[in-house]
Design an enzyme around this catalytic site. Structure first.
Site, short mmCIF file in Angstrom:
data_model
loop_
_atom_site.label_atom_id
_atom_site.label_comp_id
_atom_site.label_asym_id
_atom_site.label_seq_id
_atom_site.Cartn_x
_atom_site.Cartn_y
_atom_site.Cartn_z
N GLU A 64 61.84 20.72 22.52
CA GLU A 64 61.77 19.21 22.43
C GLU A 64 61.43 19.14 24.00
OE1 GLU A 64 64.87 15.74 22.88
OE2 GLU A 64 65.47 17.36 21.98
N GLY A 84 63.17 11.34 23.70
CA GLY A 84 63.50 12.24 22.72
C GLY A 84 64.46 10.90 21.69
N HIS A 91 66.61 27.95 12.49
CA HIS A 91 66.26 29.24 13.53
C HIS A 91 65.64 30.35 12.32
CE1 HIS A 91 67.19 27.24 17.25
NE2 HIS A 91 68.47 27.09 16.38
N ARG A 93 64.16 33.86 13.29
CA ARG A 93 64.23 35.94 13.23
C ARG A 93 64.51 35.50 14.65
NH1 ARG A 93 60.59 39.19 11.68
NH2 ARG A 93 59.83 37.58 10.56
N GLY A 110 52.70 6.55 16.47
CA GLY A 110 52.99 5.18 16.95
C GLY A 110 53.04 4.08 17.49
#
Length: 146
Positions: A64, A84, A91, A93, A110
């Site tokens: 993020e 955000g 997830h 590995r 946009g």
């Protein structure tokens, strides 16, 4: 053609995060291209779960951070901001030490929203986490501190 509003200064981006969560996690901006931004984060006591592996929440914080900063860098800060709105992550590995790298790539930009794909990899460039973030584009000063 570059999507950035003005040329990126990676050191300034890193310094701008110093007093907030990205700085506390050790996130640094390390590279950029015409439509992508890359940051790294150490896998250490700040970012590991109690079992010694990279914490999924730390991966999401890295994803993020790089996508949000990238979204902001495409906008004129005098008129617009990006925040955000949604993030999801797979997830894939575990990582126990070293650094992870997150590269945010612009998928859509946009007037009212942006979508970014973020690939988090280990030092061997193996995929650790795949995330997608949607940012809302809002008027500058709305929802800010102060």
């Amino acid at each position: 053609m570059s999507i950035w509003h003005s040329p990126l200064d990676l050191d300034a981006l890193t310094a701008g995060c110093a007093g907030s969560m990205p700085g506390l996690l050790g996130i640094e901006f390390v590279d950029a291209g015409d439509d992508w931004l890359r940051a790294r984060m150490p896998v250490d006591q700040r970012t590991r779960q109690p079992y010694g592996r990279l914490h999924g929440g730390a991966s999401v914080a890295l994803a993020e951070t790089v996508a949000s900063v990238a979204a902001m860098a495409t906008l004129d800060p005098a008129t617009s901001a990006a925040v955000g709105m949604e993030i999801n992550a797979n997830h894939l590995r575990p990582v126990g030490e070293g650094f992870v790298y997150a590269t945010a790539i612009s998928e859509a930009r946009g007037r009212s929203s942006q979508v970014w794909t973020i690939r988090v990899t280990d030092q061997a460039e193996r995929l650790v986490c795949l995330a997608r973030m949607t940012a809302a584009v809002i008027p500058a000063g709305r929802g800010g501190v102060g």
